[in-house]
Write a protein that holds these residues in place. Structure first.
Motif, PDB file in Angstrom:
ATOM      1  N   LEU A 245       0.821  -1.200   0.000  1.00 39.23           N
ATOM      2  CA  LEU A 245       0.000   0.000   0.000  1.00 39.23           C
ATOM      3  C   LEU A 245       0.860   1.258   0.000  1.00 39.23           C
ATOM      4  O   LEU A 245       0.346   2.370   0.139  1.00 39.23           O
ATOM      5  CB  LEU A 245      -0.933  -0.006   1.221  1.00 39.23           C
ATOM      6  CG  LEU A 245      -1.885  -1.205   1.302  1.00 39.23           C
ATOM      7  CD1 LEU A 245      -2.751  -1.127   2.556  1.00 39.23           C
ATOM      8  CD2 LEU A 245      -2.750  -1.309   0.052  1.00 39.23           C
TER       9      LEU A 245
ATOM     10  N   ALA B 102       3.052  -0.174  -5.798  1.00 42.07           N
ATOM     11  CA  ALA B 102       1.959  -0.214  -4.832  1.00 42.07           C
ATOM     12  C   ALA B 102       0.611  -0.240  -5.549  1.00 42.07           C
ATOM     13  O   ALA B 102       0.476   0.218  -6.688  1.00 42.07           O
ATOM     14  CB  ALA B 102       2.041   0.997  -3.908  1.00 42.07           C
TER      15      ALA B 102
ATOM     16  N   THR C 158      -3.567   0.715  -5.583  1.00 40.53           N
ATOM     17  CA  THR C 158      -4.544   1.695  -5.131  1.00 40.53           C
ATOM     18  C   THR C 158      -5.791   0.968  -4.639  1.00 40.53           C
ATOM     19  O   THR C 158      -5.916  -0.253  -4.776  1.00 40.53           O
ATOM     20  CB  THR C 158      -4.925   2.635  -6.274  1.00 40.53           C
ATOM     21  OG1 THR C 158      -5.564   1.846  -7.313  1.00 40.53           O
ATOM     22  CG2 THR C 158      -3.693   3.323  -6.862  1.00 40.53           C
ATOM     23  N   ARG C 159      -6.736   1.731  -4.096  1.00 42.63           N
ATOM     24  CA  ARG C 159      -8.005   1.130  -3.684  1.00 42.63           C
ATOM     25  C   ARG C 159      -8.686   0.426  -4.870  1.00 42.63           C
ATOM     26  O   ARG C 159      -9.200  -0.678  -4.725  1.00 42.63           O
ATOM     27  CB  ARG C 159      -8.928   2.205  -3.107  1.00 42.63           C
ATOM     28  CG  ARG C 159     -10.332   1.683  -2.780  1.00 42.63           C
ATOM     29  CD  ARG C 159     -11.233   2.822  -2.337  1.00 42.63           C
ATOM     30  NE  ARG C 159     -10.911   3.242  -0.996  1.00 42.63           N
ATOM     31  CZ  ARG C 159     -11.464   2.747   0.110  1.00 42.63           C
ATOM     32  NH1 ARG C 159     -12.378   1.780   0.018  1.00 42.63           N
ATOM     33  NH2 ARG C 159     -11.141   3.200   1.301  1.00 42.63           N
TER      34      ARG C 159
ATOM     35  N   LEU D 279      -7.116  -2.888  -5.599  1.00 44.08           N
ATOM     36  CA  LEU D 279      -7.530  -3.866  -4.595  1.00 44.08           C
ATOM     37  C   LEU D 279      -8.939  -4.380  -4.867  1.00 44.08           C
ATOM     38  O   LEU D 279      -9.214  -5.573  -4.760  1.00 44.08           O
ATOM     39  CB  LEU D 279      -7.476  -3.257  -3.196  1.00 44.08           C
ATOM     40  CG  LEU D 279      -6.131  -3.254  -2.478  1.00 44.08           C
ATOM     41  CD1 LEU D 279      -6.273  -2.605  -1.119  1.00 44.08           C
ATOM     42  CD2 LEU D 279      -5.603  -4.675  -2.336  1.00 44.08           C
TER      43      LEU D 279
ATOM     44  N   PHE E 244      -0.744  -8.012   3.134  1.00 42.38           N
ATOM     45  CA  PHE E 244      -0.615  -6.570   2.963  1.00 42.38           C
ATOM     46  C   PHE E 244       0.615  -6.029   3.688  1.00 42.38           C
ATOM     47  O   PHE E 244       0.768  -6.249   4.902  1.00 42.38           O
ATOM     48  CB  PHE E 244      -1.833  -5.850   3.534  1.00 42.38           C
ATOM     49  CG  PHE E 244      -3.109  -6.069   2.769  1.00 42.38           C
ATOM     50  CD1 PHE E 244      -3.529  -5.151   1.820  1.00 42.38           C
ATOM     51  CD2 PHE E 244      -3.890  -7.196   3.001  1.00 42.38           C
ATOM     52  CE1 PHE E 244      -4.709  -5.339   1.119  1.00 42.38           C
ATOM     53  CE2 PHE E 244      -5.076  -7.401   2.305  1.00 42.38           C
ATOM     54  CZ  PHE E 244      -5.478  -6.467   1.355  1.00 42.38           C
TER      55      PHE E 244
ATOM     56  N   ALA F  53       1.301  -3.075   5.229  1.00 40.59           N
ATOM     57  CA  ALA F  53       0.307  -2.099   5.662  1.00 40.59           C
ATOM     58  C   ALA F  53       0.951  -0.812   6.169  1.00 40.59           C
ATOM     59  O   ALA F  53       1.031  -0.546   7.367  1.00 40.59           O
ATOM     60  CB  ALA F  53      -0.585  -2.719   6.729  1.00 40.59           C
TER      61      ALA F  53
ATOM     62  N   MET G 149       0.734   3.392   4.590  1.00 36.60           N
ATOM     63  CA  MET G 149       0.232   4.270   3.538  1.00 36.60           C
ATOM     64  C   MET G 149       0.914   5.625   3.640  1.00 36.60           C
ATOM     65  O   MET G 149       1.136   6.147   4.736  1.00 36.60           O
ATOM     66  CB  MET G 149      -1.287   4.460   3.656  1.00 36.60           C
ATOM     67  CG  MET G 149      -2.091   3.218   3.331  1.00 36.60           C
ATOM     68  SD  MET G 149      -3.866   3.523   3.354  1.00 36.60           S
ATOM     69  CE  MET G 149      -4.106   4.188   1.706  1.00 36.60           C
TER      70      MET G 149
ATOM     71  N   ALA H  15      -3.339   2.480   6.882  1.00 39.04           N
ATOM     72  CA  ALA H  15      -3.327   1.329   5.970  1.00 39.04           C
ATOM     73  C   ALA H  15      -4.160   0.178   6.521  1.00 39.04           C
ATOM     74  O   ALA H  15      -4.901  -0.483   5.777  1.00 39.04           O
ATOM     75  CB  ALA H  15      -1.881   0.884   5.737  1.00 39.04           C
TER      76      ALA H  15
END
Length: 569
Positions: free
Chosen positions: A270, A280, A282-283, A286, A302, A304, A306, A336
């Motif tokens: 992320l 990485a 992005t939303r 995902l 993940f 985790a 951000m 994250a």
């Protein structure tokens, strides 16, 4: 080596073995000693000869090639011409698992008699499910077939086994399953490789690793990249090895093919991964991946953190660890992990948070689990044994991402382990070449982030366990059972149970040692643990019933297998 017991009227079969060259067998009979043929044959369908790759048989005697057969003659060789006992009896046929000299067959005048193919491992401190007790583990064909406890342990008939290994008061427990290791092959083998990473793992009592999809080149984000990685890993693994695939932008069509080809799950970042060939997500990336994986049993891992524009752009001293620590504040992990929990609850895809360093995020994780999220979390040995307050100036071997945090935070991580909020502990072995650590300048802001420790995980954890009151059963739960479950290997790895792989580590929990550069087996020796003293000395490592490491001596030929989702290779 003790002779294999052959239940006949002749005395015994004595075997002289040069590892990898199974010849020179002796039979002691009624009258005299006779030596078998000293020729060995090596044959295969892809033998590289001068100018060709073809089916061939190479005949070896006294360490030299004495004959090369090709074509149809390869299949027509008489096996009795090789390592044969030249007596009036027919032959001695030998089945050998390297390091485990059992399964010998003697064909005599009347009948075929087979020695036992079972091996027994016994000791007074065997870590079973929920207990540590005197036990004897019976192994055959690489699997646990029987577990004896109580008085029956001392009453076994040693002639029923080709070998009995008695650990005495040393601990016998499942081999460690390290589900977070960066091997970096192919492409960055100057950082690490399968030969060195898995040999280091074996010496440290780890019998299974799962390789991350970066920092190799190419990253394991496509089926072709996976096939390349498997090709390079062949014949180089001293322990069993599984593989994670990767999720990156726009590779969602590769996920199911990689899953079908054997990856055990997928990892994503992320935040920038540190290498440009593993970007990485992005939303929206995902969302696309989760939509595809929601009908599978795959797990998504993940990294985790951000980039939430909350880290300080410090003008502080680059050699000061505090400067780096302030650039990766805990809020980066918290934000994250909020996204991970949201995705996990929405899609009900198994999710896993790797290398948690911030205990502040634990309430989010606990609440998501309470709401039914199929979510797990790991932390690492360095977060549990090192703290920010004691990192020296310019000591870039301590740099990793997310960073090692305060002693207070460390205490909260241990409490999270005690409460069951953190599910497992791994190495996150992530080495590099010494120049990338910028030791000459000691600049934390530019040095590569990663800590090398795959060889020492068991001892690191056990040393800290003494301070926090964790038991041997806790060690197995956090280093073996739960990591095996994460990787989908919980039905065969991580426990001493009937039907499971006979992967064990025998170790002395009372002895201590100091880590020196000379004992480090992974390729690059730089580690923050050098010079430190730890408790728990690994003596023997067993993989599939075969001893692969004993008293700091490793077998010369790798015997590890690939652990693929659709079956072992």
């Amino acid at each position: 080596m003790k002779p294999c017991q052959v239940k006949r009227k002749w005395k015994a079969v004595y075997i002289q073995i040069a590892m990898g060259n199974y010849c020179g067998y002796f039979l002691e009979g009624r009258e005299k000693l006779t030596m078998a043929s000293t020729k060995t044959a090596f044959r295969g369908s892809r033998v590289v000869l001068e100018g060709s790759v073809e089916k061939a048989c190479i005949v070896v005697e006294n360490g030299k090639i004495v004959e090369i057969l090709t074509g149809d003659s390869v299949d027509d060789i008489n096996i009795e011409d090789y390592c044969k006992v030249k007596r009036k009896w027919k032959a001695v046929y030998i089945q050998i698992a390297m390091g485990n000299y059992c399964g010998y067959f003697l064909e005599g005048r009347e009948k075929l008699t087979m020695a036992s193919t079972k091996t027994a491992f016994r000791g007074s401190r065997v870590v079973l499910e929920g207990s540590v007790e005197k036990a004897c583990i019976v192994v055959e064909n690489g699997k646990i077939v029987e577990i004896l406890t109580g008085d029956s342990v001392d009453d076994i008939n040693i002639e029923d086994y080709c070998k009995v290994i008695d650990a005495g008061d040393d601990v016998i427990m499942p081999g460690v399953v390290d589900s977070h290791v960066h091997v970096n092959e192919p492409g960055r083998t100057m950082w690490e490789g399968y030969w060195t990473a898995t040999s280091a793992a074996a010496v440290g009592g780890t019998t299974t690793i799962v390789d991350m999809p970066l920092n190799c080149i190419p990253s394991t984000t496509s089926l072709s990249a996976l096939e390349t990685k498997l090709k390079y890993a062949q014949h180089k693994c001293f322990v069993d090895v599984g593989f994670w695939g990767g999720i990156v932008p726009n590779n969602q069509d590769e996920l199911v093919p990689m899953l079908n080809a054997g990856v055990l799950g997928f990892k994503c970042f992320l935040i920038h991964s540190g290498v440009d060939d593993f970007p990485a997500v992005t939303r929206s990336d995902l969302e696309a991946a989760m939509e595809i994986l929601k009908d599978t049993d795959a797990v998504v891992l993940f990294h985790a953190e951000m980039d939430c524009s909350c880290g300080s752009v410090s003008t502080g001293e680059p050699k000061a660890y505090k400067t780096f620590l302030e650039s990766r504040p805990e809020i980066m992990e918290i934000e994250a992990i909020k996204l991970v929990c949201e995705m996990c609850l929405k899609y009900r895809v198994r999710c896993h948070i790797v290398h948690l360093s911030s205990a502040s995020a634990l309430p989010l994780i606990v609440e998501a689990k309470r709401m039914g999220a199929p979510l797990t979390v790991e932390t690492c040995h360095h977060y549990l044994s090192l703290d920010a307050e004691t990192i020296p100036e310019g000591a870039t071997e301590f740099k990793c991402c997310p960073p090692i945090r305060s002693k207070t935070n460390q205490e909260l991580l241990w409490e999270g382990l005690r409460q069951g909020e953190i599910d497992m502990v791994v190495s996150d072995h992530s080495p590099c070449t010494p120049d990338l650590k910028d030791k000459e300048t000691g600049d934390f802001t530019t040095a590569w982030g990663g800590i090398a420790s795959v060889q020492f995980g068991l001892s690191l954890f056990w040393t800290s366990c003494q301070r926090y009151g964790f038991s041997l059963n806790d060690v197995v739960r956090l280093l073996c059972s739960n990591t095996a479950q994460l990787a989908g290997l919980g039905d065969r790895k991580g426990a001493i149970k009937i039907g499971y792989d006979a992967d064990f580590v025998i170790w002395d929990p009372y002895s201590s040692f100091q880590i020196t550069e000379g004992m480090v087996r992974h390729k690059n020796k730089l580690t923050p643990y050098c010079g430190r003293k730890f408790q728990g000395v690994v003596k023997t490592t067993i993989l599939g019933g075969t001893t692969i490491h004993e008293n700091n001596v490793l077998v010369r030929i790798p015997v590890g297998n690939f652990l693929l989702r659709n079956g072992e290779v």
